[in-house]
Design a protein around this motif. Structure first.
Motif, mmCIF file in Angstrom:
data_model
loop_
_atom_site.group_PDB
_atom_site.id
_atom_site.type_symbol
_atom_site.label_atom_id
_atom_site.label_comp_id
_atom_site.label_asym_id
_atom_site.label_seq_id
_atom_site.Cartn_x
_atom_site.Cartn_y
_atom_site.Cartn_z
ATOM 1 N N SER A 139 0.826 -1.212 0.000
ATOM 2 C CA SER A 139 0.000 0.000 0.000
ATOM 3 C C SER A 139 0.855 1.255 0.000
ATOM 4 O O SER A 139 0.542 2.225 -0.696
ATOM 5 C CB SER A 139 -0.944 -0.003 1.202
ATOM 6 O OG SER A 139 -1.925 -0.993 1.037
ATOM 7 N N MET A 140 1.939 1.237 0.778
ATOM 8 C CA MET A 140 2.829 2.404 0.777
ATOM 9 C C MET A 140 3.463 2.593 -0.599
ATOM 10 O O MET A 140 3.557 3.717 -1.098
ATOM 11 C CB MET A 140 3.898 2.246 1.857
ATOM 12 C CG MET A 140 3.372 2.411 3.264
ATOM 13 S SD MET A 140 2.991 4.120 3.694
ATOM 14 C CE MET A 140 4.638 4.795 3.828
ATOM 15 N N VAL A 153 -5.784 2.789 -2.506
ATOM 16 C CA VAL A 153 -6.506 2.012 -1.494
ATOM 17 C C VAL A 153 -6.562 0.555 -1.933
ATOM 18 O O VAL A 153 -6.775 0.253 -3.106
ATOM 19 C CB VAL A 153 -7.933 2.560 -1.243
ATOM 20 C CG1 VAL A 153 -7.876 3.950 -0.622
ATOM 21 C CG2 VAL A 153 -8.744 2.598 -2.527
ATOM 22 N N GLY A 154 -6.347 -0.338 -0.979
ATOM 23 C CA GLY A 154 -6.346 -1.758 -1.278
ATOM 24 C C GLY A 154 -7.727 -2.253 -1.673
ATOM 25 O O GLY A 154 -8.729 -1.891 -1.064
ATOM 26 N N SER A 162 -4.636 3.841 -12.751
ATOM 27 C CA SER A 162 -5.740 3.657 -11.813
ATOM 28 C C SER A 162 -5.596 2.404 -10.952
ATOM 29 O O SER A 162 -6.409 2.186 -10.055
ATOM 30 C CB SER A 162 -7.072 3.610 -12.564
ATOM 31 O OG SER A 162 -7.077 2.507 -13.459
ATOM 32 N N MET A 163 -4.564 1.597 -11.208
ATOM 33 C CA MET A 163 -4.411 0.361 -10.441
ATOM 34 C C MET A 163 -2.935 -0.032 -10.369
ATOM 35 O O MET A 163 -2.180 0.170 -11.327
ATOM 36 C CB MET A 163 -5.208 -0.770 -11.101
ATOM 37 C CG MET A 163 -5.149 -2.079 -10.352
ATOM 38 S SD MET A 163 -6.164 -3.354 -11.132
ATOM 39 C CE MET A 163 -7.802 -2.716 -10.768
ATOM 40 N N THR A 164 -2.562 -0.599 -9.221
ATOM 41 C CA THR A 164 -1.231 -1.174 -9.063
ATOM 42 C C THR A 164 -1.372 -2.593 -8.536
ATOM 43 O O THR A 164 -2.347 -2.922 -7.853
ATOM 44 C CB THR A 164 -0.357 -0.378 -8.079
ATOM 45 O OG1 THR A 164 -0.937 -0.459 -6.780
ATOM 46 C CG2 THR A 164 -0.202 1.075 -8.504
ATOM 47 N N VAL A 165 -0.402 -3.424 -8.853
ATOM 48 C CA VAL A 165 -0.311 -4.772 -8.293
ATOM 49 C C VAL A 165 1.130 -4.959 -7.833
ATOM 50 O O VAL A 165 2.068 -4.699 -8.606
ATOM 51 C CB VAL A 165 -0.687 -5.863 -9.321
ATOM 52 C CG1 VAL A 165 -0.586 -7.245 -8.698
ATOM 53 C CG2 VAL A 165 -2.090 -5.620 -9.878
#
Length: 147
Positions: free
Chosen positions: A72-73, A86-87, A115-118
């Motif tokens: 998250s960081m 946000v997760g 708009s998204m990270t993994v």
């Protein structure tokens, strides 16, 4: 721009940014320490002692807290000023049990989008043996307006 965003922009130092942002009360309580923080790799440690199940094994949820803290960081650093990550999904596979010492989580991005990270976080014991593999997906959105 917040003081934290300014520190990130001026110094370009991810570890200083992470330390300035703060770990949060749960990560503090669990003894998580960030030791390396950059877009391509983040590392943190956590003691086994104080984070165990009644039988003395590191609690599975503790692995997940370490993974989510890192992922998250990292996603929030990627999001940048005025944005918030946000997760939305997290999963973990535990393959070994730590019983003493410290564990180390190493977080690498698998996808860094608008708009998204993994991120994948591999947690190892002091002998370098993999104990848990965690994957977290974060959604990036505009930060709420200050009131």
């Amino acid at each position: 721009m917040t003081d934290i965003d300014t520190a990130r922009d001026d110094a370009g130092d991810g570890l200083a940014w992470a330390q300035g942002r703060g770990k949060g009360a749960l990560a503090e309580r669990m003894g998580i320490e960030f030791v390396e923080f950059a877009a391509e790799r983040c590392v943190a440690t956590m003691p086994v002692e104080g984070n165990t199940q009644p039988v003395g094994l590191l609690h599975g949820g503790a692995y997940v807290v370490l993974g989510e803290s890192l992922g998250s960081m990292a996603a929030n650093m990627h999001a940048g000023p005025g944005r918030l990550a946000v997760g939305v999904d997290i999963n973990a596979t535990h393959t070994r049990s730590a019983t003493s010492g410290i564990v180390t989580g190493t977080c690498i991005p698998l996808h860094l989008g608008r708009s998204m990270t993994v991120h994948e976080i591999v947690v190892t014991d002091e002998q370098g043996r993999r104990c848990s593999t965690i994957r977290i997906t974060n959604m990036i959105k505009d930060a709420p307006a200050a009131s």
